[in-house]
Design a protein around this motif. Structure first.
Motif, mmCIF file in Angstrom:
data_model
loop_
_atom_site.group_PDB
_atom_site.id
_atom_site.type_symbol
_atom_site.label_atom_id
_atom_site.label_comp_id
_atom_site.label_asym_id
_atom_site.label_seq_id
_atom_site.Cartn_x
_atom_site.Cartn_y
_atom_site.Cartn_z
ATOM 1 N N ILE A 109 0.724 -1.239 0.246
ATOM 2 C CA ILE A 109 0.001 0.070 0.467
ATOM 3 C C ILE A 109 0.831 1.642 0.276
ATOM 4 O O ILE A 109 0.200 2.308 -0.910
ATOM 5 N N ALA A 147 2.587 1.264 -3.252
ATOM 6 C CA ALA A 147 1.682 2.012 -4.973
ATOM 7 C C ALA A 147 1.233 3.408 -4.883
ATOM 8 O O ALA A 147 1.024 3.957 -5.805
ATOM 9 N N THR A 148 0.440 3.112 -3.450
ATOM 10 C CA THR A 148 0.242 4.817 -3.136
ATOM 11 C C THR A 148 1.071 6.206 -3.120
ATOM 12 O O THR A 148 0.483 6.958 -4.017
ATOM 13 N N ILE A 150 -4.735 5.026 -8.365
ATOM 14 C CA ILE A 150 -5.079 3.472 -8.222
ATOM 15 C C ILE A 150 -5.876 3.228 -7.555
ATOM 16 O O ILE A 150 -5.990 3.668 -6.366
ATOM 17 N N GLU A 151 -6.251 2.134 -7.355
ATOM 18 C CA GLU A 151 -7.513 1.392 -6.734
ATOM 19 C C GLU A 151 -6.653 -0.242 -6.033
ATOM 20 O O GLU A 151 -6.551 -0.775 -6.545
ATOM 21 N N ILE A 152 -6.698 0.039 -4.635
ATOM 22 C CA ILE A 152 -5.871 -1.083 -3.935
ATOM 23 C C ILE A 152 -6.873 -1.911 -2.957
ATOM 24 O O ILE A 152 -7.383 -0.991 -2.888
ATOM 25 N N LYS A 153 -7.282 -3.316 -3.422
ATOM 26 C CA LYS A 153 -8.203 -4.038 -2.802
ATOM 27 C C LYS A 153 -7.688 -5.120 -2.644
ATOM 28 O O LYS A 153 -7.345 -5.858 -2.795
ATOM 29 N N VAL A 154 -7.685 -5.541 -0.562
ATOM 30 C CA VAL A 154 -6.586 -6.066 -0.392
ATOM 31 C C VAL A 154 -8.205 -7.566 0.231
ATOM 32 O O VAL A 154 -8.810 -7.030 0.521
ATOM 33 N N LEU A 155 -7.656 -8.274 -0.136
ATOM 34 C CA LEU A 155 -8.115 -9.825 -0.434
ATOM 35 C C LEU A 155 -7.955 -10.076 1.086
ATOM 36 O O LEU A 155 -6.460 -10.877 0.861
#
Lengths: 396, 73
Positions: free
Chosen positions: A152, A155-156, A162-167
């Motif tokens: 995070i 990348a940010t 950017i859209e980061i989705k934490v799974l």
């Protein structure tokens, strides 16, 4: 055995017990510990498992207390003991006399064997290009680990919009592989991202084992969404690395790989800006150089030089004129003197000085020939000094 | 990003033109003004693109549609 024979439960259980306990006496089993539950009495209960099967296991306190390590879920172990049937529950288990950690060497050998097999199946052959500037990234990892923070943060910082989705996934132990698989499948089903990063921080070879599980490799292989495997550190490896479209040496590196493009964009703009500034500066400097070479000082110097030159020309010319004039005057004066001398020489007074006389008649008219006068006429004789009056006595 | 790409291309163009020795100083300074304002605009545009970090709260084993919540660092 007679097919029509009817057993009581206890009888058949007894027979099974005998069969198992006699045939599986002093055996060794390798597997992964799961569902590890130590009891207050010091016995330890757990399940030994591999990909396809599991077996209950127990180690009683007299043996468990001799262990030189603490067993935990996910650990690969080699146990020796006897199979025993617990009649009351109708289940069988291994009663462990000893347990040792499955050596790293053996784990690696097992992984190597698995790797060869999966490679033959073509599971490592699917290498797609990772999208250059993905706007949505799914990160399958522990939501509380360092890896997710690293990704995070990087990348940010580097990326834009950017859209980061934490799974969230469990990244260690028996349940890990299953949750990772489930998240890969879910991300694909709902098309949650342009790229999936499967990440985990560094750990022991055993810690990383879930990512080498066949089910994980299969799911990565089947993923429609391109995947990046970022497991452990540079030196670590998991079979997910081979199955993924791209292997990143660390989770941070994975974040850098997917944000490279947008990072470049910022750099590019900066570069263009700098180039434009430099170009204009160069032009201004060049102009200044040219300007300096024709500075007012320089101009004044050049002007003065020019003036001095002109002045000199004037001086020389004036001198020339003056000398010419003087010469002219001199020559005129000479001529004048000459004329004067001639005139002087011819002046009657000067002639008289030499003893000549001028004779004129009574009317003052000069007598130049004897015919100009007659006998008895009175003539005037002009001498240098004084005058005479005389009478003509004879004309010869 | 279409407008962005167009502007970026123009910026690149300007940086090429202005490098040329034949460009008059007066034209160069006009290009300079245009280029710098383009670059600043583009940088601002990039700064304004917001990043979004979320975490899935639905159980991935379920058939539910995905639901996310802000991921609090």
């Amino acid at each position: 055995m007679n097919k029509t024979e009817i057993f009581k439960v206890s009888e058949i259980t007894q027979k099974i017990k005998q069969t198992l306990e006699l045939n599986f006496f002093s055996i060794q089993i390798e597997g992964e510990i799961s569902n590890y539950r130590p009891s207050s009495a010091g016995h330890v209960y757990f399940t030994l498992k591999d990909n396809d099967a599991s077996i209950q296991a127990v180690m009683f306190n007299n043996k468990a207390s001799q262990l030189n390590f603490t067993p935990k879920d996910g650990m690969q172990v080699l146990v020796s003991g006897n199979i025993s049937v617990y009649a009351a529950r109708g289940n069988y288990q291994i009663i462990c006399n000893s347990m040792e950690e499955f050596g790293v060497g053996r784990i690696l050998a097992m992984l190597e064997e698995r790797k060869q097999r999966l490679q033959r199946l073509g599971h490592f052959d699917k290498k797609r290009e990772i999208p250059k500037n993905p706007s949505r990234i799914a990160v399958i990892t522990s939501p509380t680990g360092a890896a997710v923070q690293d990704i995070i943060n990087i990348a940010t910082r580097r990326s834009l919009g950017i859209e980061i989705k934490v799974l969230p996934a469990i990244v260690q132990g028996a349940e890990a592989a299953k949750t990772v698989v489930s998240q890969i499948r879910y991300a694909n089903k709902h098309k949650l991202a342009d790229v999936i990063i499967i990440a985990r921080g560094g750990g022991s070879v055993e810690d990383l084992l879930p990512f080498s599980e066949e089910i994980v490799v299969n799911e990565i292989y089947n993923s429609e969404i391109p995947t990046i495997s970022a497991i452990g550190h540079e030196i670590d490896f998991a079979l997910s690395d081979f199955a993924a479209d791209l292997r990143a040496p660390t989770p941070s590196a994975a974040a850098e790989l997917v944000t490279e493009e947008s990072d470049n964009l910022v750099l590019q703009i900066k570069q263009f800006k700098q180039e434009i500034i430099n170009s204009l500066e160069t032009k201004i400097n060049n102009a200044r150089l040219i300007l300096n070479s024709i500075s007012t000082k320089e101009m004044l110097r050049n002007y003065n030089l020019l003036i001095a030159e002109k002045r000199q020309t004037i001086d020389i010319t004036r001198d020339k004129i003056l000398s010419t004039y003087t010469n002219l005057l001199k020559s005129k004066r000479q001529n004048l003197n000459l004329a004067f001398n001639i005139i002087e020489a011819n002046c009657p007074q000067n002639i008289l000085k030499k003893g000549y006389a001028i004779i004129s008649d009574e009317k003052g008219k000069t007598i130049k020939a004897s015919g100009d006068t007659k006998l008895g006429a009175i003539i005037n004789i002009q001498l240098k000094e004084g005058k005479l009056k005389s009478e003509i006595k004879e004309i010869i | 990003m279409k407008d962005f790409d167009k502007k970026l291309k123009r910026l690149q163009e300007i940086s090429e033109i202005i490098k040329d020795n034949d460009v008059e100083l007066e034209d160069a300074s006009k290009l300079f003004e245009e280029g710098i304002s383009l670059a600043q605009g583009l940088e601002k545009q990039l700064d304004n693109l917001e990043n979004k970090v979320e975490i899935l709260i639905t159980n991935s084993d379920s058939d539910e549609d995905p639901e996310f919540t802000d991921f609090n660092n």
